[in-house]
Design an enzyme around this catalytic site. Structure first.
Site, PDB file in Angstrom:
ATOM      1  N   THR A  46       0.767  -1.204   0.050  1.00  0.00           N
ATOM      2  CA  THR A  46      -0.167  -0.051   0.124  1.00  0.00           C
ATOM      3  C   THR A  46       0.935   1.258  -0.199  1.00  0.00           C
ATOM      4  O   THR A  46       0.414   2.149  -0.565  1.00  0.00           O
ATOM      5  CB  THR A  46      -0.932  -0.058   1.286  1.00  0.00           C
ATOM      6  OG1 THR A  46      -1.797  -1.144   1.258  1.00  0.00           O
ATOM      7  CG2 THR A  46      -1.960   1.133   1.553  1.00  0.00           C
ATOM      8  N   TYR A  59      -8.441   0.652  -3.484  1.00  0.00           N
ATOM      9  CA  TYR A  59      -7.269   1.108  -4.104  1.00  0.00           C
ATOM     10  C   TYR A  59      -6.621  -0.035  -4.393  1.00  0.00           C
ATOM     11  O   TYR A  59      -6.769  -1.376  -4.120  1.00  0.00           O
ATOM     12  CB  TYR A  59      -6.409   1.819  -3.128  1.00  0.00           C
ATOM     13  CG  TYR A  59      -5.761   0.945  -2.052  1.00  0.00           C
ATOM     14  CD1 TYR A  59      -6.475   0.587  -0.982  1.00  0.00           C
ATOM     15  CD2 TYR A  59      -4.450   0.468  -1.991  1.00  0.00           C
ATOM     16  CE1 TYR A  59      -6.115  -0.064   0.145  1.00  0.00           C
ATOM     17  CE2 TYR A  59      -3.890  -0.236  -1.111  1.00  0.00           C
ATOM     18  CZ  TYR A  59      -4.704  -0.532   0.122  1.00  0.00           C
ATOM     19  OH  TYR A  59      -4.439  -1.500   0.926  1.00  0.00           O
ATOM     20  N   THR A 125       1.613  -4.172   4.418  1.00  0.00           N
ATOM     21  CA  THR A 125       1.549  -4.606   5.691  1.00  0.00           C
ATOM     22  C   THR A 125       1.016  -5.856   5.999  1.00  0.00           C
ATOM     23  O   THR A 125       1.243  -6.582   7.087  1.00  0.00           O
ATOM     24  CB  THR A 125       0.393  -3.423   6.586  1.00  0.00           C
ATOM     25  OG1 THR A 125      -0.886  -3.565   5.684  1.00  0.00           O
ATOM     26  CG2 THR A 125       0.946  -1.991   6.302  1.00  0.00           C
ATOM     27  N   ASP A 126       0.290  -6.745   5.110  1.00  0.00           N
ATOM     28  CA  ASP A 126      -0.430  -7.705   5.323  1.00  0.00           C
ATOM     29  C   ASP A 126       0.519  -9.008   5.822  1.00  0.00           C
ATOM     30  O   ASP A 126       0.474  -9.658   6.660  1.00  0.00           O
ATOM     31  CB  ASP A 126      -0.874  -8.575   3.985  1.00  0.00           C
ATOM     32  CG  ASP A 126      -2.283  -7.552   3.655  1.00  0.00           C
ATOM     33  OD1 ASP A 126      -2.626  -6.606   4.556  1.00  0.00           O
ATOM     34  OD2 ASP A 126      -2.695  -7.653   2.822  1.00  0.00           O
ATOM     35  N   LYS A 198       0.292  -7.563  13.213  1.00  0.00           N
ATOM     36  CA  LYS A 198      -0.604  -6.696  12.530  1.00  0.00           C
ATOM     37  C   LYS A 198      -1.739  -7.067  13.070  1.00  0.00           C
ATOM     38  O   LYS A 198      -2.271  -8.028  13.359  1.00  0.00           O
ATOM     39  CB  LYS A 198      -0.865  -6.901  10.940  1.00  0.00           C
ATOM     40  CG  LYS A 198      -1.632  -5.852  10.610  1.00  0.00           C
ATOM     41  CD  LYS A 198      -1.855  -6.001   8.999  1.00  0.00           C
ATOM     42  CE  LYS A 198      -2.835  -5.030   8.201  1.00  0.00           C
ATOM     43  NZ  LYS A 198      -2.910  -4.995   6.948  1.00  0.00           N
ATOM     44  N   GLU A 319      -0.979 -28.181  28.990  1.00  0.00           N
ATOM     45  CA  GLU A 319      -1.972 -29.062  29.096  1.00  0.00           C
ATOM     46  C   GLU A 319      -2.100 -30.365  28.114  1.00  0.00           C
ATOM     47  O   GLU A 319      -2.769 -31.230  28.228  1.00  0.00           O
ATOM     48  CB  GLU A 319      -3.358 -28.023  28.575  1.00  0.00           C
ATOM     49  CG  GLU A 319      -3.674 -27.236  29.695  1.00  0.00           C
ATOM     50  CD  GLU A 319      -5.164 -26.421  29.185  1.00  0.00           C
ATOM     51  OE1 GLU A 319      -5.921 -27.280  29.240  1.00  0.00           O
ATOM     52  OE2 GLU A 319      -5.194 -25.398  28.889  1.00  0.00           O
TER      53      GLU A 319
END
Ligand code: ASP
Length: 362
Positions: A46, A59, A125-126, A198, A319
């Site tokens: 982006t 976009y 950013t993903d 993120k 556990e």
């Protein structure tokens, strides 16, 4: 004044106002020292995205080239001598092994050059957390390697990319950034590659560093560092891409109510050599899933328990009896970073004890 000398003076004035450069001398920092060389490697995202108007949600990532990115932030030329290279121009949802190998190899070539002080990588950013962590494991240098990104495209009202880029250049040019592992600079914060994640699909303040906290902060280029890296990294990492042309397949499977073992078996049938479970809570899953996973572990598939929870560690033998079931606990790594580490680990190791040692150390 002759016409020739007037043209010359006008040209010099233009160069000085455009980039703060002086003719015949190397560009200098405020201190008078020559500016460090920082190389910008652009991959898309982006930060290089564009929309038809400045106030719309829709976009396309990866529309703007590295030269345009550099030209959009002329202020950064006062921090470092910059040059750019385009590695890819994709939305980071399409990040892939081919780009990773190309990017990591190019960084290793560049950081080996004595005149290169640091690297900035622009990214979506993903998947920035995965790329950052991958580079944290395979870059062979203590020099600053800094990723940056943006949540709003370059054409947006109040785009966050330009200041993020400026701050990333400042950190890459800062000697104090060296030896802290691969860094991510977004929204005034400096994150470490192992901690950053993120947390919001759209908010500008999407990135957090749960558990370990920030490496530092940076405001208009002024950086402050609080801590060093967590885990072995970069020059101290045992991983290398020498001779590597492909990485082993590792799949992530999310645990949930009423989970059975169908996806676990399907992933192995599709060629997975390792599995990461994004478990509930402390890396838990249904009895049916445990049974299928343990059966795959017995066959030599390396099975790592991580968590779908945003913060907190996944402990060994809490556990579930990892010793008996043949599982690896991811400790502080989230599923996507566990997958990166496991893929690199599987290049050399298959034994559960060796792999748990790797999760302990990185
Ligand atoms: N989908 C975009 C990407 O990761 C999102 C962003 O960069 O913010 O490339």
């Amino acid at each position: 004044m002759t016409r020739r000398s007037f043209v010359l003076i006008a040209l010099v004035a233009l160069v000085v106002s455009a980039g703060g450069l002086s003719v015949g001398a190397a560009p200098q920092a405020k201190t008078g020292a020559p500016l460090p060389n920082v190389v910008v490697l652009a991959t898309g995202g982006t930060i290089a995205g564009a929309a038809a108007t400045d106030v719309q949600a829709g976009y396309t990532s990866g529309q703007v080239g590295v030269e345009q990115l550099l030209a959009a932030v002329p202020q950064a030329k006062k921090l470092a001598v910059l040059r750019g290279e385009q590695i890819s121009n994709i939305g980071s949802q399409d990040m892939n092994d081919e780009v990773w190998l190309k990017l990591a190899r190019r960084i290793n070539e560049l950081v080996a050059m004595p005149d290169v002080a640091g690297i900035v990588i622009t990214h979506g950013t993903d998947t920035i957390e995965e790329t950052a962590y991958f580079l944290n494991l395979v870059v062979k240098s203590k020099k600053p390697v800094v990723l940056t990104a943006a949540m709003r495209p370059s054409t947006a009202l109040s785009a966050d990319g330009p200041l993020n880029f400026y701050n990333a250049v400042a950190v890459a040019a800062n000697k104090d950034a060296a030896g802290r592992g691969v860094l991510i600079v977004v929204n005034d914060w400096i994150h470490g590659a192992s901690s950053l994640t993120k947390t919001s699909t759209t908010a500008v303040q999407t990135f957090l560093s749960p558990v370990w906290g920030l490496i530092g902060t940076v405001a208009y280029g002024e950086a402050e560092f609080y801590r060093g890296p967590v885990g072995r990294n970069t020059a101290d990492s045992e991983f290398s891409l020498d001779g590597v042309t492909a990485l082993p397949r590792v799949d992530i499977i999310m645990a949930h109510e009423n989970m059975d073992g169908a996806l676990i078996d399907a992933a192995v049938a599709a060629g997975a050599k390792g599995l990461v479970i994004a478990g509930v809570g402390n890396g838990n899953m249904t009895e049916a899933a445990v049974k299928s996973l343990a059966a795959q572990a017995k066959k030599g598939i390396v099975c790592v328990r991580s968590t779908r929870v945003t913060t907190g560690r996944v402990g060994r033998n809490v556990e579930l009896d990892d010793d008996k079931l043949g599982f690896v606990a991811s400790l502080g790594l989230n599923p996507q970073k566990s997958r990166v580490l496991l893929r690199l680990a599987l290049l050399k190791k298959r034994d559960v004890k060796d792999i748990q040692r790797i999760f302990d150390e990185y």
